[in-house]
Design an enzyme around this catalytic site. Structure first.
Site, PDB file in Angstrom:
ATOM      1  N   GLU A  80       0.873  -1.321  -0.368  1.00  0.00           N
ATOM      2  CA  GLU A  80      -0.001  -0.383   0.156  1.00  0.00           C
ATOM      3  C   GLU A  80       0.952   1.342  -0.088  1.00  0.00           C
ATOM      4  O   GLU A  80       2.046   1.093   0.452  1.00  0.00           O
ATOM      5  CB  GLU A  80      -1.050   0.144   0.909  1.00  0.00           C
ATOM      6  CG  GLU A  80      -1.865  -1.275   1.220  1.00  0.00           C
ATOM      7  CD  GLU A  80      -2.755  -0.871   2.555  1.00  0.00           C
ATOM      8  OE1 GLU A  80      -2.662   0.307   3.554  1.00  0.00           O
ATOM      9  OE2 GLU A  80      -3.616  -2.262   3.288  1.00  0.00           O
ATOM     10  N   LYS A  89       3.100   4.295   1.075  1.00  0.00           N
ATOM     11  CA  LYS A  89       2.585   5.118   2.569  1.00  0.00           C
ATOM     12  C   LYS A  89       2.674   6.451   2.282  1.00  0.00           C
ATOM     13  O   LYS A  89       3.153   7.278   1.438  1.00  0.00           O
ATOM     14  CB  LYS A  89       4.191   4.847   3.134  1.00  0.00           C
ATOM     15  CG  LYS A  89       4.090   5.420   4.211  1.00  0.00           C
ATOM     16  CD  LYS A  89       5.737   4.622   4.937  1.00  0.00           C
ATOM     17  CE  LYS A  89       5.752   5.197   6.116  1.00  0.00           C
ATOM     18  NZ  LYS A  89       5.611   6.683   7.062  1.00  0.00           N
ATOM     19  N   ARG A 120      -1.263  11.133  10.936  1.00  0.00           N
ATOM     20  CA  ARG A 120      -1.953  10.337  11.661  1.00  0.00           C
ATOM     21  C   ARG A 120      -3.243  10.362  12.336  1.00  0.00           C
ATOM     22  O   ARG A 120      -3.328  11.454  12.881  1.00  0.00           O
ATOM     23  CB  ARG A 120      -1.383   9.079  11.765  1.00  0.00           C
ATOM     24  CG  ARG A 120      -1.807   7.591  12.064  1.00  0.00           C
ATOM     25  CD  ARG A 120      -1.540   6.430  11.154  1.00  0.00           C
ATOM     26  NE  ARG A 120      -2.131   5.292  11.492  1.00  0.00           N
ATOM     27  CZ  ARG A 120      -1.326   3.974  12.045  1.00  0.00           C
ATOM     28  NH1 ARG A 120      -0.422   4.873  12.184  1.00  0.00           N
ATOM     29  NH2 ARG A 120      -2.396   3.029  12.233  1.00  0.00           N
ATOM     30  N   ARG A 126      -2.450  10.018  16.363  1.00  0.00           N
ATOM     31  CA  ARG A 126      -1.368   9.418  16.942  1.00  0.00           C
ATOM     32  C   ARG A 126      -0.894   8.778  18.008  1.00  0.00           C
ATOM     33  O   ARG A 126      -1.032   8.035  19.072  1.00  0.00           O
ATOM     34  CB  ARG A 126       0.002   8.780  15.805  1.00  0.00           C
ATOM     35  CG  ARG A 126       0.722   9.392  16.083  1.00  0.00           C
ATOM     36  CD  ARG A 126       1.902   9.911  14.954  1.00  0.00           C
ATOM     37  NE  ARG A 126       2.560   8.256  15.702  1.00  0.00           N
ATOM     38  CZ  ARG A 126       3.506   7.599  15.186  1.00  0.00           C
ATOM     39  NH1 ARG A 126       3.879   8.040  13.812  1.00  0.00           N
ATOM     40  NH2 ARG A 126       4.137   6.405  15.216  1.00  0.00           N
ATOM     41  N   GLU A 155      -4.962   9.023   7.499  1.00  0.00           N
ATOM     42  CA  GLU A 155      -4.166   9.767   6.765  1.00  0.00           C
ATOM     43  C   GLU A 155      -4.139  10.950   6.622  1.00  0.00           C
ATOM     44  O   GLU A 155      -4.700  10.560   5.352  1.00  0.00           O
ATOM     45  CB  GLU A 155      -2.916   9.175   5.905  1.00  0.00           C
ATOM     46  CG  GLU A 155      -1.565  10.164   6.262  1.00  0.00           C
ATOM     47  CD  GLU A 155      -0.441   9.406   7.193  1.00  0.00           C
ATOM     48  OE1 GLU A 155       0.777   9.814   7.517  1.00  0.00           O
ATOM     49  OE2 GLU A 155      -0.959   8.529   7.911  1.00  0.00           O
TER      50      GLU A 155
END
Length: 510
Positions: A208, A210, A215, A230, A259
């Site tokens: 996937e 990045k 986050r 996060r 994200e």
């Protein structure tokens, strides 16, 4: 609980490399502590203050008063003193902070002073972090470590679990569950050297994109949406775009992992610092959103319809994600099979395409992996190109804890247009014990001044630094600093004139 035994154990933890011994020492502290002292114990052993930044710099710490002869300070008194320091503001704040620091250190014995200075300065880096605290907590309470870890990930922190576990016993762990609206610690990825390496380790997997953004964990119950970082901070008011997307999904009682990023007019992602600045803005959100609209991309789902999905394999979680989240708002990915050369080649091709779109790499996820919240699970592996620079050491800071007596945190510079060296940042990461010993001796030979905290050196030593990118910073003269810098090796084969220039650094990330 007195501070003295905590300071003693901190020193003993710093002095051992054996994980089992560290756990035993921390468990000893937990057994002796009152349950409501444990969150502070955990924070101090990890080298941080529960209050966060308290406005105290090295100048207020470097000349402590004579130490006390007998340990009398309690943990609660110390915590109250730091809270008082954090509350100081306004005219004369610096003088009041110095007075309060002096009073605190004057009541501390010499070992306690060293410990407190290390905690305040952020130099207590001894490996007694939350992961070790969780293991030690299980030992101290006689509870299964796996159950303690799960409770911590669902509570979002060690402290609440420790308080309840030490006061009520192992049966209390069943009271911690996933609740929509209450954030849990996100799952993190380990590092792989290449996609082929990751595929070989994981077998069947999803490769996937990045994304280099912020986050977020998005919770929705009815029309109520909450967005967490996060670190579990609630930033819902700052992200109206994310709230709108979540409310537009055809579902309820869900928790999504994703994200937040921004795209330029050319469709390529904007720099991380742009996104961080927008997310960090607390005022006039509407104007900020108009100036820099954000997009959210989801890559995992932790709950749906009020049902906990954490223990499901990733294949099933992604199917649930696909049922809820439309493709334009899901992360791009390619699924590869059991790990042959052809599968690795497909993953490597996807990495190249991802880099070509301007993203920073890929995350490779095992298809049978559960969501290990709060941990760097072996089922998620990140792969991204490593940037390196040859920089010159301009200074180094004396270490604390396990690094006491060693020059640790390096000040790093690139060559400026006029032949001078321009500081780009600092790092203490990547240094082995052997490197610490060597650089302490070598930098001692190059030293030109030492104020007790920082040793300035002649700019003659070249070091190779790996880093993840640049971010804007007003603290440094070039206006940028290195993200996640770490030492690779010293380059005694290179002269300062061989170091990278500021122009080269900026051009590489233009």
């Amino acid at each position: 609980m007195l501070l003295a035994p905590l300071a003693r154990v901190s020193g003993e933890v710093a002095g051992t490399s054996a994980r089992s011994r560290k756990i035993a020492l921390i468990a000893e502290v937990f057994r002796d502590a009152e349950p409501d002292d444990v969150p502070v114990v955990i924070a101090y052993l990890a080298g941080r203050l529960p209050q966060g930044r308290i406005g105290v710099g090295w100048s207020a710490l470097k000349d402590p008063p004579p130490p006390a002869d007998t340990p009398t300070l309690t943990l609660r008194e110390v915590d109250a003193a730091f809270s008082a320091l954090a509350a100081v503001s306004g005219a004369g704040a610096q003088a009041r902070r110095r007075r309060l620091v002096g009073e605190l250190l004057g009541a501390a014995t010499e070992p306690e002073q060293r410990f407190l200075v290390g905690v305040v300065s952020g130099e207590v880096r001894q490996g007694a972090l939350d992961a070790l605290a969780v293991e030690a907590l299980a030992v101290a309470a006689g509870a299964p470590p796996a159950e303690v870890r799960r409770a911590v990930m669902l509570a979002g922190a060690v402290g609440p679990v420790a308080e309840r576990l030490l006061s009520e016993g192992p049966a209390s762990l069943s009271g911690f569950g996933l609740t929509v609206g209450s954030p849990v610690l996100p799952m993190l990825a380990r590092t792989a050297s290449s996609v082929a390496d990751a595929v070989e380790r994981l077998g069947g997997c999803s490769v996937e994109e990045k994304l280099d953004g912020i986050r977020v964990q998005v919770h929705r119950t009815g029309d109520t949406v909450r967005v967490f970082t996060r670190t579990l901070d609630d930033i819902t008011p700052r992200l109206p775009e994310v709230v709108s997307v979540a409310r537009g999904l055809d579902g309820d009682g869900f928790v999504l992992d994703g994200e937040v990023i921004a795209f330029g007019a050319d469709g390529r992602p904007r720099p991380f610092q742009d996104v961080a600045g927008r997310v960090g803005s607390r005022s006039d959100v509407a104007s900020a959103a108009a100036a820099l609209p954000l997009s959210v991309v989801f890559f995992d789902i932790l709950a749906a319809g009020g049902e906990d999905l954490l223990d499901l394999p990733y294949t099933e979680r992604h199917a649930a994600l696909a049922r809820l989240v439309p493709e334009p708002v899901r992360v791009r990915r390619v699924v590869v099979a059991a790990g042959g050369e052809a599968d690795a080649a497909e993953g490597e091709a996807f990495l190249r395409e991802t880099l070509g779109r301007g993203h920073e790499g890929v995350v490779v996820k095992g298809l049978d992996t559960a969501y290990s919240a709060g941990r760097r699970g072996a089922g998620w592996l990140k792969v991204k190109p490593v940037h390196t620079l040859d920089l010159v050491v301009l200074a180094a800071e004396w270490g604390h804890g396990r690094r006491t007596g060693k020059l640790s945190n390096l000040h790093l510079g690139a060559r400026g247009e006029d032949g001078s060296f321009v500081m780009l940042g600092k790092t203490f990461k990547g240094l082995t014990d052997e490197m610490l010993a060597w650089q302490t001796a070598r930098l001692g030979e190059l030293a030109v001044s030492d104020d007790g905290f920082t040793v300035a050196v002649r700019p003659e030593l070249v070091v190779e630094i790996a880093y993840d990118g640049l971010q804007r910073s007003t603290r440094y003269p070039a206006g940028v600093t290195l993200r996640f810098a770490r030492v690779v090796r010293y380059r005694e084969d290179k002269r300062p004139g061989d170091a990278d220039t500021v122009e080269t650094v900026l051009a590489a990330h233009g």
